[in-house]
Design an enzyme around this catalytic site. Sequence first.
Site, PDB file in Angstrom:
ATOM      1  N   THR A   1       0.850  -1.179   0.000  1.00 33.21           N
ATOM      2  CA  THR A   1       0.000   0.000   0.000  1.00 33.21           C
ATOM      3  C   THR A   1       0.888   1.232   0.000  1.00 33.21           C
ATOM      4  O   THR A   1       1.898   1.268   0.692  1.00 33.21           O
ATOM      5  CB  THR A   1      -0.951   0.018   1.209  1.00 33.21           C
TER       6      THR A   1
ATOM      7  N   LYS B   1      -6.262  10.420  -3.460  1.00 29.52           N
ATOM      8  CA  LYS B   1      -6.714   9.196  -4.106  1.00 29.52           C
ATOM      9  C   LYS B   1      -7.539   9.574  -5.334  1.00 29.52           C
ATOM     10  O   LYS B   1      -8.636  10.104  -5.210  1.00 29.52           O
ATOM     11  CB  LYS B   1      -7.537   8.359  -3.133  1.00 29.52           C
TER      12      LYS B   1
ATOM     13  N   TRP C   1      -3.560   5.803  -5.448  1.00 28.22           N
ATOM     14  CA  TRP C   1      -2.890   6.786  -4.600  1.00 28.22           C
ATOM     15  C   TRP C   1      -1.904   7.644  -5.380  1.00 28.22           C
ATOM     16  O   TRP C   1      -1.192   7.158  -6.256  1.00 28.22           O
ATOM     17  CB  TRP C   1      -2.106   6.101  -3.493  1.00 28.22           C
TER      18      TRP C   1
END
Length: 550
Positions: free
Chosen positions: A179, A434, A439
């Site tokens: 992430t 986002k 992202w």
Amino acid sequence: MPGGHSQTLRPFLWRAEKLYGDTEIVSRTHEGRTRHTYSEYADRTAQLANALDEYGIDRGDRIATFCWNHTRHFETYFGVPNTGAQLHTINPLLPDEHIQYIVEDAADEIIFVDASLAPKLAGAAEGAAEFDDVDFVSMGSDEIDALDATPYEEFIAGHSTDYDWPDLDGDQPAGLCYTSGTTGKPKGVEYTQSMLWSHTMASQTPQGIPMEDSDVVMPVVPMFHVNAWGMPFTATAAGAKHVYPGPSPDPADLAALIEEEGVTVSAGVPTVWLGLQEYVTEGNDVDLSTLDTVIVGGAAAPQSLIEWYDDRGVEVLHAWGMTELSPIGTVSHLTNDLRDADYETQVDKRSKQGLVVPGLEFEVIDEDGEEIPWDGEAFGELRIRGPWVTQEYFARPDASEEGFEDGWLKTGDVVTVDEDGYLQLVDRTKDVIKSGGEWISSVELENAIMAYDGVSEATVVGVPHERWQERPVAFVVAADSVDRDALVEEIEAGLREEYPKWWVPDAVEFIDEVPKTATGKFSKKDLRERYADQSLVEGSVPEDDAPEGE
Ligand code: ADP
């Protein structure tokens, strides 16, 4: 020994093969659709496992994918973890530097790569020592010269369709996904067998995203995003038909799949569903009659989207999740008490991020360290814990130290909770943007912009955008003597070189001073509020600059 067998993925596929051997797995490719049954799928998965054994893959080794959503990618979903190896799905939309970091961090043995994504991977791999020990398998049927990749069919050919799947412990790592939700390097989240098992079982409860054997399930959310929100596993547990939309599907592709395959359940970020809505309102006749449910998450589902799909008999289930949560945390079902409420009240509730899924616990802590009341007004940071919530980041004690407290995951999402228990996301403490479900690191862009001569301060802020939910806008403080037009051009050209095109801010605005908080930090909230009317991002991102596949 008391207790049952370990919680692993193996029984889901075993059952689907036994009970639903003829049910289809369909995949869109550039050459048309491929069709397999669960029975064929199970055979091919065993062949893949045998091929990995012959290659020398051991328990705990990591195998990566760099792929869109298709059946071969799905074959790795069971074929890799069920042997005891770990499936690492890489997001091909990331900047090269992130990809290099991720491949080194995970120490991947093999990367399975789509032909259409091979140039991107080859670009990231060029001259990068991180790739020295990696072998490549091409997900097409052709060799990929740039990467010296073996074709997938050749890789599995000749191997037995039987495999003696081992008994694995629940804590055996099965998946890995990075992430980039905060500043700095991407953080890995490992999914153990039991996390994936419990996420699947919770998804299958009526308060989750349940599916049945009569369903036709199409995950539009990319399979490199938290296992396509776990849908390939959930659909298999249900014995449902799978439909994979293949490389960069556009609204016309999705419409054709929905109509011709009879899709009943699908999932994706709001941008996907807004795109389909636009396609229909532009005058394209799409038959949505089979579609019962679309799961919308990754960013907030606008109320107008929920209403538009309601009018066409399609229920939007708004869900909130995170990579760290495998990913589902809340789903906006109506509670029993609200089923008789008026439509306006219902839509209001359904556009919130929703009710916590059974099996998880959460608390919301305000700035004074106190738990907030459930009144829909007070807000604080959401912390969450449960069987499918990770308890640390992969090989990152620093990030783990920061991201967890007393066993709770600190989500970085700021929420309210109303009297009925519905969570609503009102802000984020993590400094990121986002856009279309992907992202963009504002801090990376700020550092890049501040490196230009003539820039004294710069901040990058996510401004609301109808189609992409957020777009980056840069605010720059420059000396009076600077040629501003030339500077903007230079910055934009420079960022275009260094980052994916859709990272480049939609506007570069000059300001006299970056507003600061009482403690001297950049106050992005202030800038966001000032530009909340979208006037800076009217033009939106040109179609071909968008994060593909979203
Ligand atoms: P995913 O791939 O599921 O989007 P990420 O870990 O990349 O997972 O992103 C998680 C973050 O995305 C959340 O912490 C939150 O900030 C945002 N997010 C996810 N779902 C929603 C939603 N329904 N509404 C608003 N923001 C959301």
